[in-house]
Write a protein that holds these residues in place. Sequence first.
Motif, short mmCIF file in Angstrom:
data_model
loop_
_atom_site.label_atom_id
_atom_site.label_comp_id
_atom_site.label_asym_id
_atom_site.label_seq_id
_atom_site.Cartn_x
_atom_site.Cartn_y
_atom_site.Cartn_z
N ASN A 43 92.32 34.85 -62.50
CA ASN A 43 91.17 34.54 -62.93
C ASN A 43 91.26 34.29 -64.57
O ASN A 43 91.06 35.32 -65.12
CB ASN A 43 90.01 35.24 -62.57
CG ASN A 43 88.74 34.92 -63.27
OD1 ASN A 43 88.56 33.92 -63.68
ND2 ASN A 43 87.94 36.08 -63.20
N PRO A 44 91.76 33.23 -65.12
CA PRO A 44 91.97 33.36 -66.37
C PRO A 44 90.90 33.53 -67.38
O PRO A 44 91.02 33.60 -68.68
CB PRO A 44 92.59 31.65 -66.43
CG PRO A 44 92.18 30.87 -65.44
CD PRO A 44 91.71 32.15 -64.24
N ASP A 45 89.70 33.33 -66.88
CA ASP A 45 88.57 33.58 -67.81
C ASP A 45 88.03 35.31 -67.59
O ASP A 45 87.22 35.71 -68.30
CB ASP A 45 87.04 32.96 -67.29
CG ASP A 45 87.30 31.36 -67.56
OD1 ASP A 45 87.87 30.84 -68.57
OD2 ASP A 45 87.03 30.34 -66.64
N GLY A 46 88.73 36.02 -66.82
CA GLY A 46 88.26 37.45 -66.62
C GLY A 46 89.16 38.09 -67.68
O GLY A 46 90.06 38.00 -68.14
N ALA A 47 88.29 38.98 -67.93
CA ALA A 47 88.83 40.24 -69.01
C ALA A 47 90.17 40.94 -68.87
O ALA A 47 91.11 40.98 -69.61
CB ALA A 47 87.62 41.20 -69.42
N GLY A 86 81.26 36.05 -59.25
CA GLY A 86 80.43 36.53 -60.46
C GLY A 86 80.71 35.73 -61.48
O GLY A 86 81.77 35.19 -61.91
N GLY A 87 79.62 36.06 -62.32
CA GLY A 87 79.42 35.12 -63.77
C GLY A 87 80.47 35.85 -64.84
O GLY A 87 80.72 37.02 -64.67
N ALA A 88 80.26 35.17 -66.03
CA ALA A 88 80.74 36.16 -67.13
C ALA A 88 80.14 37.51 -67.38
O ALA A 88 78.79 37.63 -67.00
CB ALA A 88 80.50 35.27 -68.45
N ASN A 89 80.90 38.45 -67.74
CA ASN A 89 80.16 39.91 -68.20
C ASN A 89 79.68 40.55 -67.20
O ASN A 89 78.85 41.50 -66.77
CB ASN A 89 79.02 39.76 -69.32
CG ASN A 89 79.53 39.24 -70.57
OD1 ASN A 89 80.65 39.67 -71.01
ND2 ASN A 89 78.99 38.41 -71.33
N THR A 90 80.33 40.18 -65.71
CA THR A 90 79.80 40.82 -64.46
C THR A 90 81.22 41.66 -63.86
O THR A 90 82.43 41.38 -64.43
CB THR A 90 79.34 39.86 -63.30
OG1 THR A 90 80.34 39.09 -62.94
CG2 THR A 90 78.02 39.11 -63.83
N ASP A 91 81.03 42.69 -62.96
CA ASP A 91 82.07 43.47 -62.40
C ASP A 91 83.01 42.68 -61.93
O ASP A 91 84.06 42.60 -62.45
CB ASP A 91 81.23 44.44 -61.62
CG ASP A 91 82.46 45.63 -61.38
OD1 ASP A 91 83.61 45.40 -61.60
OD2 ASP A 91 81.93 46.58 -60.46
N PHE A 92 82.64 41.96 -61.04
CA PHE A 92 83.77 41.26 -60.15
C PHE A 92 84.10 39.81 -60.78
O PHE A 92 85.15 39.28 -60.41
CB PHE A 92 83.21 41.00 -58.72
CG PHE A 92 83.14 42.13 -57.89
CD1 PHE A 92 84.27 42.67 -57.10
CD2 PHE A 92 81.86 42.85 -57.58
CE1 PHE A 92 84.07 43.91 -56.54
CE2 PHE A 92 81.91 44.07 -57.26
CZ PHE A 92 83.08 44.54 -56.41
N GLY A 93 83.26 39.19 -61.66
CA GLY A 93 83.46 38.03 -62.28
C GLY A 93 84.38 38.43 -63.34
O GLY A 93 85.21 37.26 -63.82
N GLU A 94 84.52 39.47 -63.90
CA GLU A 94 85.90 39.62 -65.04
C GLU A 94 87.04 40.33 -64.40
O GLU A 94 87.92 40.87 -65.25
CB GLU A 94 85.18 40.68 -66.11
CG GLU A 94 83.92 40.08 -66.86
CD GLU A 94 84.26 38.83 -67.87
OE1 GLU A 94 85.56 38.88 -67.80
OE2 GLU A 94 83.19 38.34 -68.38
#
Length: 430
Positions: free
Chosen positions: A52-56, A407-415
């Motif tokens: 997930n390249p957008d994930g933290a 999940g979207g940005a700034n969410t547990d599973f989205g990051e």
Amino acid sequence: MLSRAFAICFLALVAAGARGAEEFAFDAAEFSRKPLEFGSYVELRHDQFRLNPDGAFYKLNFFSQPRSVLNRSTAILKPSGKFSAGIATFNFRAHVERQVSSTGNDQANRFEEFSLSLKPHAGFTLDAGKVAMKWGKGYAWNPVGFVERAKDPNDPELAREGFTLLSADFIRNLDGPLQTVAFTPVLVPVTSDLNNSFGAPDHVNVAAKLYLLYRDTDIDFMFLSNGSRTRRYGADFSRNLSSNLEIHGEWARIEDAQRPVTNAAGAVTTTTSTVHSYLLGLRYLSERDTTTILEYYRNGSGYTGDEMRGFYGLVNNGYAQFQNTANPSLLQRALALSQGGYGSPNSGRDYLYLRISQKEPFDMLYFTPAVTLISNLGDRSFSVTPELLYTGITNVELRLRALFLAGGANTDFGEKQNSRRLELMARIYF
């Protein structure tokens, strides 16, 4: 001082239990078992991760090695056995692992359990060595697991490594509503070389569990002294409401719990407070062999949504800094924070776990499909894991499993680092 006094009492109780053996007759059935038992399995697994390249957490772990897919192959050997002679039983379980992935190779060799157990009579057992304790009634989480390693909610039945300790079990069966009483004191020494992952070194940690079977309800009370970890108390229960419906719960109080909290600029403050974690769940088996497990988990040590956004902001700022200047200092600061609470599998506050499995649907012999949902109720992000287990070959298990995160940005599973994962596993028993 409390730990030392409790340790003295523990040893006195052990001695008393050993002397008490003279008051009980030996149970011949205890000594009719096979003197040597051995078992083992080999696990071969291949995982493909869609990153997930957008994930933290992707940015933290792959900022210098960008990629879209990660392949990993793993071979595990797990031999285990026990040798019994009279009142003594020697137990062991080993773990030998070799891993090859797109980012490099790794290996691990360890004993997960290695202990000697003495049982002079049915009411007293003494264990010394590396033991994997199992406290708590929860399936996916155990907030009262004070002397054990945390479960992986994505694979909660996976055997875990124990700690080196000394423990005893005193058991008494009674007539009346209170049917059984058991007391389990535990000593966990921690040095720089022994049990160093348990917490701060140079402590002998004292824990205890009191078990009651009261009117067909299992009840436990737990305690861990202040030492390598801060003082904590807990309780759990489990009861069958009917032949096919069970309810369970756990509650834990942790004193002086410390949490490092960061903002997007990397300024870290440490909060200290008493926190409470708890769990409530049920297990239902239908007439058609459908098993449903549902649990709600409140993680008192977890981070709020705003606190997690501060961490994600730090990672994003560090990633931008690295892209512009090749300076990884902010990312390294975030990476150090991720080794603690921010990087734990469930670092938020409120979670829901749901697993549904069906044995042999439509008369498909040896097949068991299942689906698992784990959701962060605070930000509504989640993971879904469908799987298929096949056991039609003697001493062989085959499992196909996929993990999808949403999940979207700034969410547990989205990051998270991955957006999905595909796993193929074969386990061979012998």
